[in-house]
Design an enzyme around this catalytic site. Structure first.
Site, PDB file in Angstrom:
ATOM      1  N   LEU A 171      -1.049  72.354 -62.265  1.00 35.69           N
ATOM      2  CA  LEU A 171      -0.185  71.465 -61.500  1.00 35.69           C
ATOM      3  C   LEU A 171       0.097  70.177 -62.262  1.00 35.69           C
ATOM      4  O   LEU A 171      -0.838  69.456 -62.635  1.00 35.69           O
ATOM      5  CB  LEU A 171      -0.848  71.122 -60.164  1.00 35.69           C
ATOM      6  CG  LEU A 171      -1.173  72.311 -59.256  1.00 35.69           C
ATOM      7  CD1 LEU A 171      -2.402  72.018 -58.420  1.00 35.69           C
ATOM      8  CD2 LEU A 171       0.024  72.626 -58.368  1.00 35.69           C
ATOM      9  N   ASP A 172       1.372  69.896 -62.485  1.00 44.23           N
ATOM     10  CA  ASP A 172       1.742  68.595 -63.014  1.00 44.23           C
ATOM     11  C   ASP A 172       1.392  67.538 -61.959  1.00 44.23           C
ATOM     12  O   ASP A 172       1.298  67.839 -60.769  1.00 44.23           O
ATOM     13  CB  ASP A 172       3.236  68.588 -63.319  1.00 44.23           C
ATOM     14  CG  ASP A 172       3.728  67.235 -63.761  1.00 44.23           C
ATOM     15  OD1 ASP A 172       3.156  66.676 -64.709  1.00 44.23           O
ATOM     16  OD2 ASP A 172       4.675  66.725 -63.139  1.00 44.23           O
ATOM     17  N   LEU A 173       1.206  66.297 -62.398  1.00 44.10           N
ATOM     18  CA  LEU A 173       0.828  65.231 -61.468  1.00 44.10           C
ATOM     19  C   LEU A 173       2.026  64.388 -61.051  1.00 44.10           C
ATOM     20  O   LEU A 173       2.463  64.434 -59.899  1.00 44.10           O
ATOM     21  CB  LEU A 173      -0.254  64.353 -62.109  1.00 44.10           C
ATOM     22  CG  LEU A 173      -0.831  63.220 -61.241  1.00 44.10           C
ATOM     23  CD1 LEU A 173      -1.507  63.781 -59.994  1.00 44.10           C
ATOM     24  CD2 LEU A 173      -1.807  62.374 -62.061  1.00 44.10           C
TER      25      LEU A 173
END
Length: 223
Positions: A8-10
């Site tokens: 997951l990108d932040l």
């Protein structure tokens, strides 16, 4: 049964990080005596390594180090916490974990900032680990961060089917390209900071428009 892994990108995917990042970037331009880019350009700083964004938007390469110092001064003074988790994200992460997924944040933000941010906003308790770039962002790409996450989690690159399916979730082309270097598809989210058509041109496997649909869309692509 193999265990699905979701990277997951932040910034722009789990969190609205624009307020702190754009304010810190604007501070850097003012400190250097350079014209501050417009709001739309500053928003484009969210996602890529900051050391890429400065020279792309008017900072002479020989002054990028100076800009980075000014940016970090504002960022660590409070800008790093001037953000919020998108509504519905915690519920989506809980749903994915309940479905048996391993979840890991994989961000181009330096890990020394990503970890306390995830802790402060309650994301650390909802994922299995947090991976980021080194403090010198110029030495790292999104593909490097993903490589670090895969190695730490015992996964192969390119992703091996026998290890279980792997999917990246992100809002910028850097997420798509970084994942592709490891043979991993990327599901795009439209609530982030991509320019119109950016994710599609980069080759996302699909785009989610509503956080409420995120978990279902991820699970559908892991089957």
């Amino acid at each position: 049964m193999t265990t699905p892994l979701v990277l997951l990108d932040l910034d722009g995917t789990l969190m609205d990080s624009a307020p702190g990042i754009t304010a810190s970037a604007a501070h850097a331009y003012r400190t250097l005596g350079l014209p501050v880019p417009d709001a739309a350009t500053l928003r484009s700083f969210v996602g890529p390594p900051i050391t890429d964004s400065f020279p792309t938007h008017g900072v002479p390469r020989e002054r990028v180090g100076e800009a980075l110092v000014a940016y970090r001064a504002a960022f660590t003074a409070g800008g790093m916490f001037n953000n919020s988790v998108f509504d519905g994200v915690p519920a989506a992460l809980r749903e994915l974990r309940a479905a048996g997924c391993v979840l890991a944040v994989a961000t181009s933000k330096p890990e020394v900032f990503a970890r306390p941010i995830c802790e402060r906003f309650g994301l650390s308790a909802l994922v299995d680990d947090v991976f980021g770039a080194p403090l010198d962002e110029a030495t790292s790409t999104k593909a490097d961060v993903i490589a670090k996450a895969l190695a730490a989690l015992g996964r192969q690159s390119p992703a091996a089917p026998e290890d279980g399916p792997v999917l990246m979730v992100g809002d910028r082309e850097h997420d798509v390209h970084g994942a592709a270097e490891h043979g991993i598809g990327c599901l795009g989210v439209s609530w982030g900071y991509a320019a119109p058509g950016e994710l599609e041109r980069a080759g996302v496997v699909g785009t989610v428009d509503d956080v409420a649909d995120l978990a279902a869309q991820v699970l559908a692509r892991l089957r």
